[in-house]
Motif scaffolding. Structure first.
Motif, PDB file in Angstrom:
ATOM      1  N   SER A 108      76.482 -44.062  15.707  1.00 29.78           N
ATOM      2  CA  SER A 108      77.924 -44.202  15.737  1.00 29.78           C
ATOM      3  C   SER A 108      78.489 -44.539  14.364  1.00 29.78           C
ATOM      4  CB  SER A 108      78.314 -45.299  16.723  1.00 29.78           C
ATOM      5  OG  SER A 108      79.697 -45.503  16.698  1.00 29.78           O
ATOM      6  N   VAL A 109      79.649 -43.956  14.096  1.00 31.32           N
ATOM      7  CA  VAL A 109      80.380 -44.241  12.858  1.00 31.32           C
ATOM      8  C   VAL A 109      81.658 -45.007  13.226  1.00 31.32           C
ATOM      9  CG1 VAL A 109      81.308 -43.186  10.739  1.00 31.32           C
ATOM     10  CG2 VAL A 109      79.463 -42.071  11.944  1.00 31.32           C
ATOM     11  N   VAL A 110      81.573 -45.823  14.283  1.00 28.33           N
ATOM     12  CA  VAL A 110      82.706 -46.630  14.739  1.00 28.33           C
ATOM     13  C   VAL A 110      82.472 -48.061  14.268  1.00 28.33           C
ATOM     14  CG1 VAL A 110      83.951 -47.466  16.768  1.00 28.33           C
ATOM     15  CG2 VAL A 110      83.031 -45.144  16.740  1.00 28.33           C
TER      16      VAL A 110
ATOM     17  N   GLU B   5      66.312 -43.689  26.856  1.00 25.49           N
ATOM     18  CA  GLU B   5      67.467 -44.066  26.041  1.00 25.49           C
ATOM     19  C   GLU B   5      67.084 -45.316  25.256  1.00 25.49           C
ATOM     20  OE1 GLU B   5      72.009 -45.703  26.795  1.00 25.49           O
ATOM     21  OE2 GLU B   5      71.018 -44.572  28.378  1.00 25.49           O
ATOM     22  N   THR B   6      66.982 -45.179  23.952  1.00 24.06           N
ATOM     23  CA  THR B   6      66.599 -46.288  23.076  1.00 24.06           C
ATOM     24  C   THR B   6      67.810 -46.728  22.273  1.00 24.06           C
ATOM     25  OG1 THR B   6      64.391 -45.318  22.866  1.00 24.06           O
ATOM     26  CG2 THR B   6      65.012 -46.993  21.244  1.00 24.06           C
ATOM     27  N   LYS B   7      68.145 -47.994  22.347  1.00 29.14           N
ATOM     28  CA  LYS B   7      69.299 -48.498  21.594  1.00 29.14           C
ATOM     29  C   LYS B   7      68.949 -48.596  20.116  1.00 29.14           C
ATOM     30  CE  LYS B   7      71.599 -51.122  25.163  1.00 29.14           C
ATOM     31  NZ  LYS B   7      72.181 -52.403  25.550  1.00 29.14           N
ATOM     32  N   ILE B   8      69.869 -48.132  19.294  1.00 29.09           N
ATOM     33  CA  ILE B   8      69.802 -48.348  17.853  1.00 29.09           C
ATOM     34  C   ILE B   8      71.163 -48.872  17.414  1.00 29.09           C
ATOM     35  CG2 ILE B   8      67.907 -46.762  17.344  1.00 29.09           C
ATOM     36  CD1 ILE B   8      69.906 -44.590  16.676  1.00 29.09           C
ATOM     37  N   LEU B   9      71.326 -49.161  16.154  1.00 20.65           N
ATOM     38  CA  LEU B   9      72.521 -49.851  15.662  1.00 20.65           C
ATOM     39  C   LEU B   9      73.548 -48.880  15.083  1.00 20.65           C
ATOM     40  CD1 LEU B   9      70.537 -52.707  13.905  1.00 20.65           C
ATOM     41  CD2 LEU B   9      71.635 -52.785  16.165  1.00 20.65           C
ATOM     42  N   ASN B  10      74.787 -49.334  15.024  1.00 18.05           N
ATOM     43  CA  ASN B  10      75.867 -48.533  14.452  1.00 18.05           C
ATOM     44  C   ASN B  10      75.808 -48.590  12.929  1.00 18.05           C
ATOM     45  OD1 ASN B  10      76.740 -48.102  17.049  1.00 18.05           O
ATOM     46  ND2 ASN B  10      78.263 -49.724  16.986  1.00 18.05           N
ATOM     47  N   PHE B  11      76.302 -47.545  12.284  1.00 18.98           N
ATOM     48  CA  PHE B  11      76.324 -47.495  10.821  1.00 18.98           C
ATOM     49  C   PHE B  11      77.246 -48.546  10.223  1.00 18.98           C
ATOM     50  CE2 PHE B  11      75.126 -42.747  10.122  1.00 18.98           C
ATOM     51  CZ  PHE B  11      73.799 -43.076  10.180  1.00 18.98           C
ATOM     52  N   PHE B  12      78.333 -48.852  10.919  1.00 18.50           N
ATOM     53  CA  PHE B  12      79.355 -49.740  10.371  1.00 18.50           C
ATOM     54  C   PHE B  12      79.340 -51.098  11.058  1.00 18.50           C
ATOM     55  CE2 PHE B  12      81.998 -45.797   9.402  1.00 18.50           C
ATOM     56  CZ  PHE B  12      81.772 -45.863   8.046  1.00 18.50           C
ATOM     57  N   SER B  13      79.705 -52.119  10.295  1.00 19.73           N
ATOM     58  CA  SER B  13      80.033 -53.427  10.849  1.00 19.73           C
ATOM     59  C   SER B  13      81.493 -53.681  10.488  1.00 19.73           C
ATOM     60  CB  SER B  13      79.120 -54.503  10.256  1.00 19.73           C
ATOM     61  OG  SER B  13      79.321 -54.607   8.870  1.00 19.73           O
ATOM     62  N   ALA B  14      81.975 -54.879  10.695  1.00 23.27           N
ATOM     63  CA  ALA B  14      83.374 -55.192  10.386  1.00 23.27           C
ATOM     64  C   ALA B  14      83.685 -55.000   8.901  1.00 23.27           C
ATOM     65  CB  ALA B  14      83.702 -56.617  10.807  1.00 23.27           C
TER      66      ALA B  14
ATOM     67  N   ALA C  55      88.233 -39.644  10.988  1.00 23.69           N
ATOM     68  CA  ALA C  55      89.265 -38.828  10.340  1.00 23.69           C
ATOM     69  C   ALA C  55      90.342 -39.664   9.665  1.00 23.69           C
ATOM     70  CB  ALA C  55      89.891 -37.886  11.360  1.00 23.69           C
ATOM     71  N   GLY C  56      90.092 -40.932   9.494  1.00 28.77           N
ATOM     72  CA  GLY C  56      91.064 -41.760   8.783  1.00 28.77           C
ATOM     73  C   GLY C  56      91.741 -42.765   9.695  1.00 28.77           C
ATOM     74  N   LYS C  57      92.811 -43.328   9.179  1.00 23.01           N
ATOM     75  CA  LYS C  57      93.534 -44.406   9.861  1.00 23.01           C
ATOM     76  C   LYS C  57      93.872 -44.024  11.300  1.00 23.01           C
ATOM     77  CE  LYS C  57      97.461 -47.473   9.411  1.00 23.01           C
ATOM     78  NZ  LYS C  57      98.640 -47.845   8.654  1.00 23.01           N
ATOM     79  N   GLY C  58      93.461 -44.901  12.206  1.00 22.81           N
ATOM     80  CA  GLY C  58      93.790 -44.704  13.606  1.00 22.81           C
ATOM     81  C   GLY C  58      92.777 -43.884  14.385  1.00 22.81           C
ATOM     82  N   ASP C  59      91.860 -43.207  13.703  1.00 21.87           N
ATOM     83  CA  ASP C  59      90.884 -42.391  14.436  1.00 21.87           C
ATOM     84  C   ASP C  59      89.825 -43.293  15.057  1.00 21.87           C
ATOM     85  OD1 ASP C  59      89.139 -40.536  15.480  1.00 21.87           O
ATOM     86  OD2 ASP C  59      88.616 -39.626  13.586  1.00 21.87           O
ATOM     87  N   GLY C  60      89.079 -44.011  14.235  1.00 24.13           N
ATOM     88  CA  GLY C  60      88.079 -44.946  14.731  1.00 24.13           C
ATOM     89  C   GLY C  60      86.950 -44.310  15.505  1.00 24.13           C
ATOM     90  N   GLN C  61      86.692 -43.024  15.291  1.00 23.63           N
ATOM     91  CA  GLN C  61      85.630 -42.365  16.017  1.00 23.63           C
ATOM     92  C   GLN C  61      84.763 -41.582  15.052  1.00 23.63           C
ATOM     93  OE1 GLN C  61      86.226 -40.688  19.707  1.00 23.63           O
ATOM     94  NE2 GLN C  61      88.121 -41.746  20.160  1.00 23.63           N
ATOM     95  N   GLY C  62      83.554 -41.360  15.456  1.00 22.56           N
ATOM     96  CA  GLY C  62      82.659 -40.530  14.675  1.00 22.56           C
ATOM     97  C   GLY C  62      81.224 -40.755  15.072  1.00 22.56           C
ATOM     98  N   ILE C  63      80.419 -39.700  14.940  1.00 21.70           N
ATOM     99  CA  ILE C  63      78.986 -39.799  15.216  1.00 21.70           C
ATOM    100  C   ILE C  63      78.216 -39.020  14.169  1.00 21.70           C
ATOM    101  CG2 ILE C  63      79.197 -40.145  17.714  1.00 21.70           C
ATOM    102  CD1 ILE C  63      78.393 -37.156  18.018  1.00 21.70           C
TER     103      ILE C  63
END
Length: 151
Positions: A33-35, A82-91, A131-139
């Protein structure tokens, strides 16, 4: 003359055995995830059952233009790992510790597959990024395609 015939027979037999080899393939997919702030869902996914694509395929021609009537639900697998892994981003942004952690878990999966007799044949990846401000999505998706000789 006998020596040449023996060599020819051995070569012919080796060609036949090479052509008779049949492989099975297995795909393992990682979705990272890129969220930001841990809101995404990053996983390694591996199907544990087989499906026959022909059950969901129709051939359309000029004479036969009928649409495929198979149900989407029938194509879904019920058994998968299904193996859990971590997201690319933190706060704070990109979390390099998460990336290193994912690398360790993904390497473990790849090494286990190799220990089970699979050979890593291909790797392909793609991204749908924020995709920038307000998107908050990506993989970031990667498919590891393994093969091994059918037994």
């Amino acid at each position: 003359m006998l020596k040449k015939m023996l060599i020819a027979a051995v070569l012919f037999a080796s060609i036949l055995s090479a052509e008779a080899q049949s492989y099975e393939f297995k795909i393992v997919t990682t979705i990272e995830s890129v969220v930001p702030m841990g809101l995404g869902r990053s996983r390694i996914i591996s199907a544990e059952e087989e499906k026959n694509y022909q059950d969901y395929t129709s051939s359309r021609t000029e004479e036969n233009n009928k649409q495929n009537k198979s149900k989407r639900g029938d194509a879904k697998v019920d058994n998968f790992d299904e193996t859990k892994i971590l997201n690319f981003f933190s706060a704070a942004g990109i979390n390099f510790q998460n990336i290193a952690s994912n690398d360790a878990v993904i390497s473990s999966k790849v090494n286990t597959m190799i220990d089970e007799g699979w050979e890593l044949a291909f790797v392909t990846s793609g991204v749908e990024s924020d995709a920038g401000k307000g998107d908050g999505q990506g993989i970031f998706i990667t498919r590891f395609i393994f093969k091994r000789l059918k037994s």
